[in-house]
Design a protein around this motif. Sequence first.
Motif, PDB file in Angstrom:
ATOM      1  N   GLN A  78       0.819  -1.213   0.000  1.00 10.76           N
ATOM      2  CA  GLN A  78       0.000   0.000   0.000  1.00 10.76           C
ATOM      3  C   GLN A  78       0.855   1.267   0.000  1.00 10.76           C
ATOM      4  O   GLN A  78       0.630   2.170  -0.781  1.00 10.76           O
ATOM      5  CB  GLN A  78      -0.921  -0.049   1.219  1.00 10.76           C
ATOM      6  CG  GLN A  78      -1.943   1.046   1.212  1.00 10.76           C
ATOM      7  CD  GLN A  78      -2.827   0.983   2.451  1.00 10.76           C
ATOM      8  OE1 GLN A  78      -2.863   1.915   3.218  1.00 10.76           O
ATOM      9  NE2 GLN A  78      -3.525  -0.118   2.645  1.00 10.76           N
ATOM     10  N   GLN A 127       1.414   4.821  -7.326  1.00 11.74           N
ATOM     11  CA  GLN A 127       1.075   3.405  -7.209  1.00 11.74           C
ATOM     12  C   GLN A 127       1.375   2.673  -8.513  1.00 11.74           C
ATOM     13  O   GLN A 127       1.833   1.541  -8.519  1.00 11.74           O
ATOM     14  CB  GLN A 127      -0.395   3.276  -6.814  1.00 11.74           C
ATOM     15  CG  GLN A 127      -0.751   2.007  -6.078  1.00 11.74           C
ATOM     16  CD  GLN A 127       0.016   1.837  -4.771  1.00 11.74           C
ATOM     17  OE1 GLN A 127       0.309   2.797  -4.075  1.00 11.74           O
ATOM     18  NE2 GLN A 127       0.381   0.609  -4.447  1.00 11.74           N
ATOM     19  N   GLU A 163      -2.936  -5.022  -0.462  1.00  9.03           N
ATOM     20  CA  GLU A 163      -3.777  -3.803  -0.456  1.00  9.03           C
ATOM     21  C   GLU A 163      -3.150  -2.734  -1.345  1.00  9.03           C
ATOM     22  O   GLU A 163      -2.985  -1.588  -0.906  1.00  9.03           O
ATOM     23  CB  GLU A 163      -3.921  -3.256   0.975  1.00  9.03           C
ATOM     24  CG  GLU A 163      -4.567  -4.207   1.948  1.00  9.03           C
ATOM     25  CD  GLU A 163      -6.075  -4.007   2.080  1.00  9.03           C
ATOM     26  OE1 GLU A 163      -6.650  -3.174   1.349  1.00  9.03           O
ATOM     27  OE2 GLU A 163      -6.666  -4.711   2.911  1.00  9.03           O
ATOM     28  N   GLY A 198      -5.136   0.424  -1.550  1.00  6.86           N
ATOM     29  CA  GLY A 198      -5.829   0.732  -0.308  1.00  6.86           C
ATOM     30  C   GLY A 198      -5.850   2.213   0.065  1.00  6.86           C
ATOM     31  O   GLY A 198      -6.802   2.681   0.685  1.00  6.86           O
TER      32      GLY A 198
END
Length: 321
Positions: free
Chosen positions: A86, A146, A165, A168
């Motif tokens: 994450q 990300q 995740e 997330g």
Amino acid sequence: MSAIRFEEVTKQFSGMPRTAVDGCSFDVDEGALVVLLGPSGCGKTTLLKMVNRLYEPTGGRILFDGSNIQDFKITTLRKQIGYVIQQVGLFPHMTVAQNVAVVPKLLGWSREQTDPRIDELLTMIKLPPEEYRDRYPSQLSGGQQQRVGLARALAGDPKVMLMDEPFGAIDAITRTSLQDEMLRLQRKLRKTILFVTHDVEEALRMADKIVVMDKGHIVQYDTPFNILTQPVSRFVHDLVGADDMVRQLSLVRVETAMVPIPDDYRRNGEPTIGCQDNLRAALSLLLRTDTPALTVLNEHDAVGILTLDHIRSSAIGKEQV
Ligand code: ATP
């Protein structure tokens, strides 16, 4: 042979009253995206971290392409496994290109090999290299960071991806577009992926199969469709929101619910639907055209059949919970 096999895998942290992961056994097929789903603290991350040996099991074993992961040198094992978490963990003082080049560098690639690979990856994740290659992480949005984390994990072309995740911390709209992006990439790359989430909609959308966990145990391992329509217990039923079936069906891909096309199958003018379309669209087409079956297409090839009976009989299972 499965790409990853879990055999009675157990993790008891010392001094902890409850076993974090308790006798988990399941197989992950090569090229499948398997989601680990369950409430906070059920053991998803612990199970994932045992695959790249960030944690060592206290019982059972994990096989990677048929070999016990304990028999690999940790560095050799980790070179074959991409890891996305994450908090992306991009190096702030390095550009996007340098961040993505970290793994190729570790693998000893030459500059001539690495540079085109970086451009290829940035193009793949829709960050045009000419615009993004030389930016620093602070000059990117959370969603873009990300994506770079994903490119970095893919850079060494690992066989397996572990994703914990990964979306997330991203807002809902960007999150959906990252999920779509990931599914598009996965159709092309066909990596073996273990993906941790506690978000049911994300699990139903992304998974070929879902491992539902509760208190360190696996309670069900099946396709999103079967988990939704035939939950094995009240716990699973409530977790996946099976009461809201129509809404949930709009998240599940047809390919995860169809039956493979029989060898002797002859098409008889049935309506067609794409394997990536969702089940709600399929249901509505079945009802609108008043036909018993749809032919499922992958591009132009017929790959499966989806019948109303098939969906209906699965849905009956739900009432038995
Ligand atoms: P979440 O969705 O909240 O991340 P999870 O399903 O991933 O949860 P884990 O992080 O795997 O759950 O934790 C499972 C259990 O193991 C929890 O009870 C947790 O407190 C415990 N645990 C996890 N890591 C450690 C550790 N390093 N030392 C001791 N106990 C731990």
